[in-house]
Design an enzyme around this catalytic site. Structure first.
Site, short mmCIF file in Angstrom:
data_model
loop_
_atom_site.label_atom_id
_atom_site.label_comp_id
_atom_site.label_asym_id
_atom_site.label_seq_id
_atom_site.Cartn_x
_atom_site.Cartn_y
_atom_site.Cartn_z
N GLU A 139 -28.00 15.00 -14.53
CA GLU A 139 -27.99 13.89 -15.07
C GLU A 139 -28.27 13.75 -16.44
OE1 GLU A 139 -27.33 10.32 -15.73
OE2 GLU A 139 -26.94 10.60 -13.56
N SER A 148 -25.94 11.52 -10.75
CA SER A 148 -26.90 11.10 -10.17
C SER A 148 -26.79 9.72 -9.67
CB SER A 148 -28.41 11.40 -10.44
OG SER A 148 -28.80 10.64 -11.43
N GLU A 182 0.91 -1.13 -0.12
CA GLU A 182 -0.11 0.07 0.16
C GLU A 182 0.86 1.24 0.00
OE1 GLU A 182 -2.43 2.54 -0.37
OE2 GLU A 182 -3.43 0.80 -0.06
N HIS A 186 -43.02 -8.34 14.76
CA HIS A 186 -43.79 -7.15 14.77
C HIS A 186 -43.61 -6.30 15.88
CE1 HIS A 186 -47.82 -4.57 14.41
NE2 HIS A 186 -47.91 -4.87 15.55
N ILE A 233 -9.92 3.76 -0.36
CA ILE A 233 -10.83 4.99 -0.56
C ILE A 233 -12.21 4.58 0.25
CG2 ILE A 233 -12.23 6.04 -2.30
CD1 ILE A 233 -9.46 6.69 -2.35
N VAL A 279 -16.31 6.35 -11.69
CA VAL A 279 -14.85 6.03 -11.37
C VAL A 279 -14.37 5.30 -12.50
CG1 VAL A 279 -15.25 6.39 -8.60
CG2 VAL A 279 -15.49 4.07 -9.87
#
Length: 478
Positions: A216, A194, A33, A457, A40, A285
């Site tokens: 968009e 978007s 690294e 529930h 990221i 990306v």
């Protein structure tokens, strides 16, 4: 030259998980690294954005305290403190990854890697910086040099895509890096794109009070989502004050001293200008394939990513690729699972190739959006005769009690077999609900199996059950 069984290039979610699984399988393992362990996702993506969005969520509730019978005076925020908390969360988890690697006896090599062929990994000194300061190597990390391994796994991730004319400058035009550390909250903002990244930042900044416009180029916001879910989400976004233009292009950016004027081109050819304080470019990306020496080795690539066979194997024996650099969907959980199956395949275990149809997608805007499998449109295009079930949040007691009555759970089944083809949700906490349907799809659970499953529930998960019931015309609470 140090010899390893496995060297992983890249310490992001795919890389560090692959390295840990490698060590668990008994391989002598190292991870290379150059910038920050956790990649990221942990440092500049998934995790810090969730911290920002959590601050925005709490701020939203504070400013709407009256809806819950509460009162709060003098509600405000400190932008620097919000950013500090977000960075602190990332820092804590970054240290955690370092600890996990050391616990599993994975060597950390600090530097920038390239492939020398024959399993050789050449590591040059790391020269990456953030805010003008070098990223320090973890304690005990090895440095530059030549290393060799029987198996090399490329997990170098991806970076923001840059379009001509929309190049980020770090001040006026941002990528997600700058958007996560604003020195102040801009009063106006243009978000280009978007997808998940763009909509999450649009949601955050709008909640914090900015006037936000989203542009968009495709016909719907969050283009990968089911059309019906997208329309419902858009309705809620616009109700909150987001301005959204679909089928629209940004053709030009004129940068001033402390503002940007964008030229928008609509579907019908009309143009107009919009002046904002800041622009976020969120147009996707692109894989980090440069500088690795892939071309010299003859590694097959396609549209900026490395071609693999579903178990991480590339066209070159002994060389593997996982995560964003191995192609879409570019998601951390996909990268992690790819890392596991890649190493287990190397170890000779019987593993199933990655089934990308069963990878869930989550967007943490307000309202949240989550999905897995085929959209209704894609299921029909694939030739399925489908049954569709729907259940709205307004019919669920827990959603009403939470003050979150807007949303929908949608399920899509193959009419012939009862197989669950896809599930799509918009509303509060759906990113925590979607995994139930992911498990169901992996276990090949049928519509009938889900109908006879008892859901607790009062929970939001009851809407999942009701949606399945609705596909059979048996919905109870609507």
């Amino acid at each position: 030259m140090s010899d390893y069984d496995v060297i992983v290039i890249g310490g992001g979610p795919g890389g560090y998980v692959a390295a840990i699984r490698s060590a668990q399988l008994g391989f002598r393992t190292a991870v290379v690294e150059a910038k920050h362990l956790g990649g990221i996702c942990l440092n500049w993506g998934c995790i810090p954005t969730k911290a920002l969005l959590r601050s925005a969520e709490i701020y939203h509730y504070m400013t709407h305290a009256g809806a819950y019978g509460l009162s709060a005076q003098g509600v405000g925020f400190d932008a620097a403190a919000i950013v500090k908390r977000s960075r602190g969360v990332s820092g804590q988890l970054n240290m955690g990854v370092t600890g996990l690697l050391k616990k599993n006896k994975v060597d950390i090599i600090w530097g920038r890697a390239s492939l020398g062929g024959g399993g050789v990994v050449k590591v040059a000194p790391a020269n990456d910086t953030e805010y003008g300061k070098p990223n320090p190597a973890p304690r005990g990390a090895k440095g530059a040099g030549d290393y060799k391994a029987k198996h090399v796994v490329v997990a170098t991730g991806a970076r923001p895509r840059v379009l001509p004319g929309l190049e980020p400058d770090g001040k006026l035009v941002w990528t997600y890096f700058e958007a996560m550390v604003p020195d102040r909250m801009p009063k106006s903002l243009l978000v280009v794109g978007s997808g998940a990244i763009g909509i999450e930042f649009a949601s955050f900044y709008r909640t914090m009070g900015a006037e936000v416009t989203v542009v968009e180029v495709l016909p719907q916001v969050m283009p990968v989502e089911d059309e019906e879910i997208s329309k419902l989400a858009r309705k809620q976004f616009e109700k909150q004050g987001l301005k959204i233009h679909t089928e629209t292009k940004v053709t030009k950016l004129d940068r001033g001293a402390d503002s940007v004027t964008a030229t928008l081109e609509f579907k019908d050819g009309r143009t107009e200008t919009l002046t904002v304080e800041r622009v976020i470019s969120a147009v996707g990306v692109v894989g980090n394939v440069e500088g690795l020496g892939l071309e010299a080795l003859g590694v097959k690539t396609d549209r900026g990513t490395i071609v693999t066979d579903g178990l991480g194997r590339t066209s070159v024996p002994g060389l593997y690729a996982i995560g964003d650099v191995a192609g879409p969907p570019m998601l951390a959980h996909k990268a992690e699972h790819e890392g596991v199956i890649c190493l287990e395949a190397i170890a000779g275990k019987h593993v199933h190739p990655m089934d990308k149809a069963m990878i869930p997608g989550c967007t943490y805007c307000h309202p949240q959006v989550a999905s897995v499998g085929l959209t209704e449109k894609k299921a029909r295009e694939a030739g399925y005769e489908v049954k569709v079930g729907r259940f709205p949040f307004i019919g669920n007691g827990k959603a009403i009690a939470l003050g979150e009555p807007d949303g929908l759970v949608k399920t899509i089944f193959d009419k012939k077999t009862g197989r669950l083809l896809g599930a799509h949700m918009v509303g509060a906490e759906v990113t925590e609900l979607i995994q139930g349907f992911v498990i169901a799809m992996n276990l090949e659970t049928t519509e009938e199996d889900l109908i006879h499953t008892v859901f607790p529930h009062p929970t939001l998960s009851e809407m999942m059950h009701e949606s399945v019931l609705d596909s059979e015309g048996r919905v109870i609470h609507m």
